[in-house]
Scaffold this motif. Sequence first.
Motif, PDB file in Angstrom:
ATOM      1  N   GLY A 199       0.828  -1.206   0.000  1.00  0.00           N
ATOM      2  CA  GLY A 199       0.000   0.000   0.000  1.00  0.00           C
ATOM      3  C   GLY A 199       0.855   1.245   0.000  1.00  0.00           C
ATOM      4  O   GLY A 199       2.091   1.169  -0.059  1.00  0.00           O
ATOM      5  N   ASP A 200       0.183   2.415   0.078  1.00  0.00           N
ATOM      6  CA  ASP A 200       0.943   3.667  -0.007  1.00  0.00           C
ATOM      7  C   ASP A 200       0.721   4.606   1.179  1.00  0.00           C
ATOM      8  O   ASP A 200       1.206   5.732   1.178  1.00  0.00           O
ATOM      9  CB  ASP A 200       0.598   4.388  -1.317  1.00  0.00           C
ATOM     10  CG  ASP A 200      -0.883   4.763  -1.398  1.00  0.00           C
ATOM     11  OD1 ASP A 200      -1.627   4.485  -0.421  1.00  0.00           O
ATOM     12  OD2 ASP A 200      -1.295   5.315  -2.432  1.00  0.00           O
ATOM     13  N   HIS A 201      -0.061   4.150   2.182  1.00  0.00           N
ATOM     14  CA  HIS A 201      -0.236   4.996   3.372  1.00  0.00           C
ATOM     15  C   HIS A 201      -0.739   4.150   4.542  1.00  0.00           C
ATOM     16  O   HIS A 201      -1.251   3.039   4.347  1.00  0.00           O
ATOM     17  CB  HIS A 201      -1.226   6.136   3.088  1.00  0.00           C
ATOM     18  CG  HIS A 201      -2.656   5.681   3.051  1.00  0.00           C
ATOM     19  ND1 HIS A 201      -3.230   5.105   1.929  1.00  0.00           N
ATOM     20  CD2 HIS A 201      -3.610   5.684   4.011  1.00  0.00           C
ATOM     21  CE1 HIS A 201      -4.473   4.793   2.190  1.00  0.00           C
ATOM     22  NE2 HIS A 201      -4.741   5.113   3.442  1.00  0.00           N
ATOM     23  N   PRO A 217       1.430   9.216   4.644  1.00  0.00           N
ATOM     24  CA  PRO A 217       1.989   8.546   3.457  1.00  0.00           C
ATOM     25  C   PRO A 217       3.142   7.624   3.865  1.00  0.00           C
ATOM     26  O   PRO A 217       3.962   7.986   4.715  1.00  0.00           O
ATOM     27  CB  PRO A 217       2.523   9.714   2.606  1.00  0.00           C
ATOM     28  CG  PRO A 217       1.801  10.924   3.122  1.00  0.00           C
ATOM     29  CD  PRO A 217       1.532  10.670   4.568  1.00  0.00           C
ATOM     30  N   HIS A 218       3.162   6.422   3.288  1.00  0.00           N
ATOM     31  CA  HIS A 218       4.189   5.453   3.656  1.00  0.00           C
ATOM     32  C   HIS A 218       4.269   4.413   2.544  1.00  0.00           C
ATOM     33  O   HIS A 218       3.293   4.194   1.825  1.00  0.00           O
ATOM     34  CB  HIS A 218       3.796   4.788   4.994  1.00  0.00           C
ATOM     35  CG  HIS A 218       4.862   3.874   5.534  1.00  0.00           C
ATOM     36  ND1 HIS A 218       6.163   4.277   5.704  1.00  0.00           N
ATOM     37  CD2 HIS A 218       4.817   2.578   5.951  1.00  0.00           C
ATOM     38  CE1 HIS A 218       6.871   3.279   6.200  1.00  0.00           C
ATOM     39  NE2 HIS A 218       6.072   2.232   6.353  1.00  0.00           N
ATOM     40  N   GLU A 262       9.126   2.682  11.517  1.00  0.00           N
ATOM     41  CA  GLU A 262       8.686   3.644  10.519  1.00  0.00           C
ATOM     42  C   GLU A 262       7.204   3.457  10.258  1.00  0.00           C
ATOM     43  O   GLU A 262       6.684   2.357  10.545  1.00  0.00           O
ATOM     44  CB  GLU A 262       9.505   3.499   9.224  1.00  0.00           C
ATOM     45  CG  GLU A 262       9.422   2.104   8.630  1.00  0.00           C
ATOM     46  CD  GLU A 262      10.323   1.943   7.413  1.00  0.00           C
ATOM     47  OE1 GLU A 262       9.916   1.194   6.518  1.00  0.00           O
ATOM     48  OE2 GLU A 262      11.411   2.559   7.352  1.00  0.00           O
ATOM     49  N   PRO A 263       6.464   4.441   9.790  1.00  0.00           N
ATOM     50  CA  PRO A 263       6.939   5.793   9.467  1.00  0.00           C
ATOM     51  C   PRO A 263       7.305   6.590  10.723  1.00  0.00           C
ATOM     52  O   PRO A 263       6.965   6.170  11.825  1.00  0.00           O
ATOM     53  CB  PRO A 263       5.715   6.419   8.776  1.00  0.00           C
ATOM     54  CG  PRO A 263       4.550   5.736   9.415  1.00  0.00           C
ATOM     55  CD  PRO A 263       5.005   4.312   9.639  1.00  0.00           C
TER      56      PRO A 263
END
Length: 379
Positions: A237-239, A248-249, A324-325
């Motif tokens: 995924g992107d977040h 966002p991640h 992280e993030p």
Amino acid sequence: MTTAAVIVAAGRGSRAGGATPKQWRRLAGRMVAEHTLAAFRASPLIGPIVLVIHPDDREIAAPLAAEDVMLVEGGATRAGSVRAGLEALAPAAPRHVLIHDVARPLASAALIARVCAALEAGATAAAPGLALSDALWRGSGGEVAGVVPREGLFRAQTPQGFDYRAILAAHRAHPGGAADDVEVARAAGLAVAIVEGEAQNLKITTPGDFARAELHLRGRMDIRVGNGFDVHRFTEGDHVTLCGVRVPHGRALQGHSDADVGMHALTDAIYGALAEGDIGRHFPPSEPRWKGAASRIFLEHAVALAEAHGYGLANADVTLICEEPKIGPHAGEMAATLARIAGVEAGRISVKATTSERLGFAGRKEGIAAMATATLVRP
Ligand code: MG
């Protein structure tokens, strides 16, 4: 509603110390009169309430007026004040009325219910009395001059309950000088039933009574602490959504809902404080309607459940555990978002983060863990 209440608060009583009449002095954070009013408003059996005040107290009493609380100015005597209160109820024409001294802020819902039950059962008048347990002496010149048999003796309390028309007629006919409304009723030939009084229903008279009443009221305060812990694994995924904030991640968190691990931990902490299970109990993952749900509905439900039990969220502390993030730049917005959803001031919610020194699943960046502590207070 067939039962009204008249609370007599027109006295200038100074025996309790201080320049302000005792009903307007503060006790466990509120005025004595507010505690007394709250006791009656909390009873589902009581309809309209008349608070009888002294004309000089109009300003201090004004904020207590409400849809169900009418302020009426009293007379020069207690009996005159009660009569003014009863006359003010004439348009409402209640079937029964409870007459109560404002200086007894600890009357319980159970006591109010007992007096009401006696009236419902057919009594024209009913009043709480406490059988004496101490021996009684007659004193003379500082010495015991005799023992008074205590059999059949009671300490009189309020609220005293009456058939409304009967007590109004009795007050109109009474020449004055009665100690209480039972005396007025008896002068009119009404039988007065005795119901069980309660020891905590003390009448505030001396400075020591304030301290005792304060102890009782503080003792009722209930403080509860709960903890919550949750883990979600990373997936593609992107977040990620953490404590209501989209971050966002390069990866996403996997879960039935939006996988907001921080909000889940906080929600479980609140359920835990209430001894009401966890998110899974209230929002079963087996139900497809919670798939992809925004986790705020869980937190809103937990807070509403707390409020339904009389608790408010006093504070909460959430710790996110991940490599992280980076949480730091978002922590303030996360705390503010949780506070907004929970309906509390921003300063009552804390969000902070730690790594696990590259140890374990969080250290290997396989997922994010969160723990939370919540304090609930019922005043
Ligand atoms: Mg979860």
